[in-house]
Design a protein around this motif. Sequence first.
Motif, PDB file in Angstrom:
ATOM      1  N   THR A   1       0.843  -1.126  -0.033  1.00 31.20           N
ATOM      2  CA  THR A   1      -0.003   0.023  -0.035  1.00 31.20           C
ATOM      3  C   THR A   1       1.110   1.109   0.218  1.00 31.20           C
ATOM      4  OG1 THR A   1      -1.770  -1.076   1.234  1.00 31.20           O
ATOM      5  CG2 THR A   1      -1.702   1.173   1.101  1.00 31.20           C
ATOM      6  N   VAL A   2       0.546   2.109  -0.868  1.00 32.35           N
ATOM      7  CA  VAL A   2       1.387   3.305  -0.994  1.00 32.35           C
ATOM      8  C   VAL A   2       0.288   4.524  -1.061  1.00 32.35           C
ATOM      9  CG1 VAL A   2       3.223   2.330  -2.441  1.00 32.35           C
ATOM     10  CG2 VAL A   2       1.452   3.338  -3.656  1.00 32.35           C
ATOM     11  N   ILE A   3       0.769   5.693  -0.464  1.00 30.24           N
ATOM     12  CA  ILE A   3      -0.196   6.860  -0.284  1.00 30.24           C
ATOM     13  C   ILE A   3       0.573   7.912  -1.313  1.00 30.24           C
ATOM     14  CG2 ILE A   3      -0.994   8.661   1.020  1.00 30.24           C
ATOM     15  CD1 ILE A   3      -1.170   6.677   3.330  1.00 30.24           C
ATOM     16  N   LYS A   4      -0.134   8.335  -2.320  1.00 32.67           N
ATOM     17  CA  LYS A   4       0.375   9.338  -3.147  1.00 32.67           C
ATOM     18  C   LYS A   4      -0.168  10.814  -2.592  1.00 32.67           C
ATOM     19  CE  LYS A   4       1.645   6.671  -6.605  1.00 32.67           C
ATOM     20  NZ  LYS A   4       2.745   6.800  -7.154  1.00 32.67           N
ATOM     21  N   PRO A   5       0.992  11.497  -2.365  1.00 35.74           N
ATOM     22  CA  PRO A   5       0.689  12.843  -1.620  1.00 35.74           C
ATOM     23  C   PRO A   5      -0.322  13.617  -2.362  1.00 35.74           C
ATOM     24  CG  PRO A   5       2.930  12.737  -2.284  1.00 35.74           C
ATOM     25  CD  PRO A   5       2.518  11.491  -2.532  1.00 35.74           C
ATOM     26  N   ALA A   6      -1.204  14.579  -1.497  1.00 39.33           N
ATOM     27  CA  ALA A   6      -1.786  15.615  -2.290  1.00 39.33           C
ATOM     28  C   ALA A   6      -1.001  16.590  -3.254  1.00 39.33           C
ATOM     29  CB  ALA A   6      -2.769  16.428  -1.199  1.00 39.33           C
ATOM     30  N   GLN A   7      -1.782  16.806  -4.444  1.00 39.20           N
ATOM     31  CA  GLN A   7      -0.927  17.721  -5.416  1.00 39.20           C
ATOM     32  C   GLN A   7      -2.011  18.872  -5.780  1.00 39.20           C
ATOM     33  OE1 GLN A   7       0.654  15.423  -8.565  1.00 39.20           O
ATOM     34  NE2 GLN A   7       2.483  14.625  -7.459  1.00 39.20           N
ATOM     35  N   GLY A   8      -1.805  19.977  -5.496  1.00 39.49           N
ATOM     36  CA  GLY A   8      -2.725  21.005  -5.827  1.00 39.49           C
ATOM     37  C   GLY A   8      -4.033  21.012  -5.160  1.00 39.49           C
ATOM     38  N   ASN A   9      -5.047  20.799  -6.033  1.00 41.76           N
ATOM     39  CA  ASN A   9      -6.350  20.747  -5.644  1.00 41.76           C
ATOM     40  C   ASN A   9      -6.822  19.219  -5.509  1.00 41.76           C
ATOM     41  OD1 ASN A   9      -6.963  23.411  -5.386  1.00 41.76           O
ATOM     42  ND2 ASN A   9      -7.419  23.311  -7.642  1.00 41.76           N
ATOM     43  N   ASN A  10      -5.849  18.344  -5.842  1.00 43.76           N
ATOM     44  CA  ASN A  10      -6.170  17.016  -5.765  1.00 43.76           C
ATOM     45  C   ASN A  10      -5.738  16.187  -4.362  1.00 43.76           C
ATOM     46  OD1 ASN A  10      -6.974  16.862  -8.468  1.00 43.76           O
ATOM     47  ND2 ASN A  10      -4.816  16.594  -9.272  1.00 43.76           N
ATOM     48  N   ALA A  11      -6.731  15.591  -3.779  1.00 42.15           N
ATOM     49  CA  ALA A  11      -6.491  14.872  -2.466  1.00 42.15           C
ATOM     50  C   ALA A  11      -5.322  13.781  -2.490  1.00 42.15           C
ATOM     51  CB  ALA A  11      -7.546  14.540  -1.758  1.00 42.15           C
ATOM     52  N   ALA A  12      -4.750  13.697  -1.464  1.00 39.39           N
ATOM     53  CA  ALA A  12      -3.902  12.329  -1.285  1.00 39.39           C
ATOM     54  C   ALA A  12      -4.840  10.967  -1.412  1.00 39.39           C
ATOM     55  CB  ALA A  12      -3.186  12.266   0.026  1.00 39.39           C
ATOM     56  N   VAL A  13      -4.120  10.112  -2.248  1.00 43.35           N
ATOM     57  CA  VAL A  13      -4.922   8.963  -2.531  1.00 43.35           C
ATOM     58  C   VAL A  13      -4.045   7.598  -2.301  1.00 43.35           C
ATOM     59  CG1 VAL A  13      -6.158   9.852  -4.421  1.00 43.35           C
ATOM     60  CG2 VAL A  13      -4.012   9.011  -4.900  1.00 43.35           C
ATOM     61  N   THR A  14      -4.852   6.595  -2.007  1.00 46.66           N
ATOM     62  CA  THR A  14      -4.277   5.472  -1.582  1.00 46.66           C
ATOM     63  C   THR A  14      -4.147   4.431  -2.786  1.00 46.66           C
ATOM     64  OG1 THR A  14      -4.763   5.404   0.738  1.00 46.66           O
ATOM     65  CG2 THR A  14      -4.198   3.227   0.062  1.00 46.66           C
ATOM     66  N   LYS A  15      -3.021   3.763  -3.041  1.00 46.06           N
ATOM     67  CA  LYS A  15      -2.931   2.922  -4.287  1.00 46.06           C
ATOM     68  C   LYS A  15      -2.491   1.402  -3.941  1.00 46.06           C
ATOM     69  CE  LYS A  15      -4.141   5.624  -7.777  1.00 46.06           C
ATOM     70  NZ  LYS A  15      -5.307   5.323  -8.618  1.00 46.06           N
ATOM     71  N   ILE A  16      -2.530   0.471  -4.520  1.00 46.91           N
ATOM     72  CA  ILE A  16      -1.895  -0.844  -4.164  1.00 46.91           C
ATOM     73  C   ILE A  16      -0.864  -0.924  -5.302  1.00 46.91           C
ATOM     74  CG2 ILE A  16      -2.116  -3.164  -3.860  1.00 46.91           C
ATOM     75  CD1 ILE A  16      -3.741  -1.377  -1.765  1.00 46.91           C
ATOM     76  N   GLN A  17       0.662  -0.761  -4.932  1.00 49.38           N
ATOM     77  CA  GLN A  17       1.367  -1.052  -5.960  1.00 49.38           C
ATOM     78  C   GLN A  17       1.881  -2.555  -5.851  1.00 49.38           C
ATOM     79  OE1 GLN A  17       4.627   2.074  -6.284  1.00 49.38           O
ATOM     80  NE2 GLN A  17       6.082   0.361  -5.999  1.00 49.38           N
ATOM     81  N   VAL A  18       1.849  -3.093  -7.329  1.00 51.22           N
ATOM     82  CA  VAL A  18       1.995  -4.473  -7.467  1.00 51.22           C
ATOM     83  C   VAL A  18       3.102  -4.561  -8.366  1.00 51.22           C
ATOM     84  CG1 VAL A  18       1.226  -6.713  -8.508  1.00 51.22           C
ATOM     85  CG2 VAL A  18      -0.498  -5.150  -7.196  1.00 51.22           C
ATOM     86  N   THR A  19       3.864  -5.743  -8.160  1.00 49.46           N
ATOM     87  CA  THR A  19       5.097  -5.807  -8.824  1.00 49.46           C
ATOM     88  C   THR A  19       5.126  -7.422  -9.169  1.00 49.46           C
ATOM     89  OG1 THR A  19       6.790  -4.678  -7.173  1.00 49.46           O
ATOM     90  CG2 THR A  19       7.643  -6.179  -8.453  1.00 49.46           C
ATOM     91  N   VAL A  20       5.222  -7.451 -10.924  1.00 43.49           N
ATOM     92  CA  VAL A  20       4.888  -8.806 -11.533  1.00 43.49           C
ATOM     93  C   VAL A  20       6.333  -9.154 -11.819  1.00 43.49           C
ATOM     94  CG1 VAL A  20       3.739  -9.734 -13.294  1.00 43.49           C
ATOM     95  CG2 VAL A  20       2.581  -8.197 -11.815  1.00 43.49           C
TER      96      VAL A  20
END
Length: 356
Positions: free
Chosen positions: A251-270
């Motif tokens: 699980t990684v959290i993409k920080p807020a940028q400008g007017n876009n709120a921070a979002v949580t992503k699932i980073q998958v390695t294949v």
Amino acid sequence: MSRRRRGRAGKVVAVATAVAAVGAAAVAGFGLPDRGSEAQTRSQTPAKTAQVTKQTLVDTQTEDGKLGHGDTTTVVGKLPGTVTELPAVGASLQRGQAVYRVDNTPVVLLYGALPAYRTLAPGVKGADVKQFEQNLAALGYTGFTVDEEYSSSTAAAVRKWQGDLGLTKTGTVDLGRVVYASGPVRVDERKAAVGDPAGPGATLLTYTGTVPVVTVELDAADQRMAKLGTAVTVKLPDGKNVPGTISQAETVIKPAQGNNAAVTKIQVTVVPDDPQAFAGLDQVTAEVGFTADRKENVLAVPVAALLALAEGGYGLQVVDGATNRIVAVRIGMFAAGKVEVSGDGISDGTVVGMPS
């Protein structure tokens, strides 16, 4: 990164549409019963019908990923001096090799999860000692016991190691003399040049793993797709399909940028089942086909056939000749516009109404 969604991705929209478009009509037109019972028989036959069928449901989804060598790690200098040698970008380094040289002496790559954080000398004890001794033994040095104690025997083996590296034979491992990585590394980028200060704190280079991988970012809602060890299919830019396996999901959290709120992503390695399958490819886009679940021989109907019941849950309009009735059903897996259903009177071949 562009995103493609198939399979269950359509579920939310389809269910929402079914609830909004059909729910009110179901309540008003069919006189919905208490959940689990059957409605009164009606004579009006729906204009459009579908059949309950026994089939295999597969919950799949396709996403775009980036083909490269995975996350980068930065090497920061800890030994004072001057950078006298840096490896070439793309070079692969193994245990025992120099990551770079400071004042013409090597800083050595070793394997381990624990970073070097102190000088190792006789009398020092801890997990970092054992990690270092495991590496020393793997490099062929003997005469000491691999444990958590840096003994005089360890110091004697270290002096031999230092002599082979061209270092002063002190028997002590200075902080900054080794860099730990999980395994072999590939130099990704130089951050300094020969002649620059080596540290402490100087950023010298970055590295990745040596095995080509595909990295995919999934929405948090798609976490079911990110099961370690699950098989996937990677479609390369030339159209070739390559089998792979999910080796990591975090699980990684993409920080807020400008007017876009921070979002949580699932980073998958294949990783590819055949490491040579990605040979010569780097920093390109590849499609990854995920499969979250598979169910054999289940009863299923189009998602659009579901009716939202007034008292909660879902039902189907079962059509029997010129009559029809509403039957409450239990729902299970969604996939490819279909939903698994079960309930009284629901069987393979049952005819159900479809909203017009």
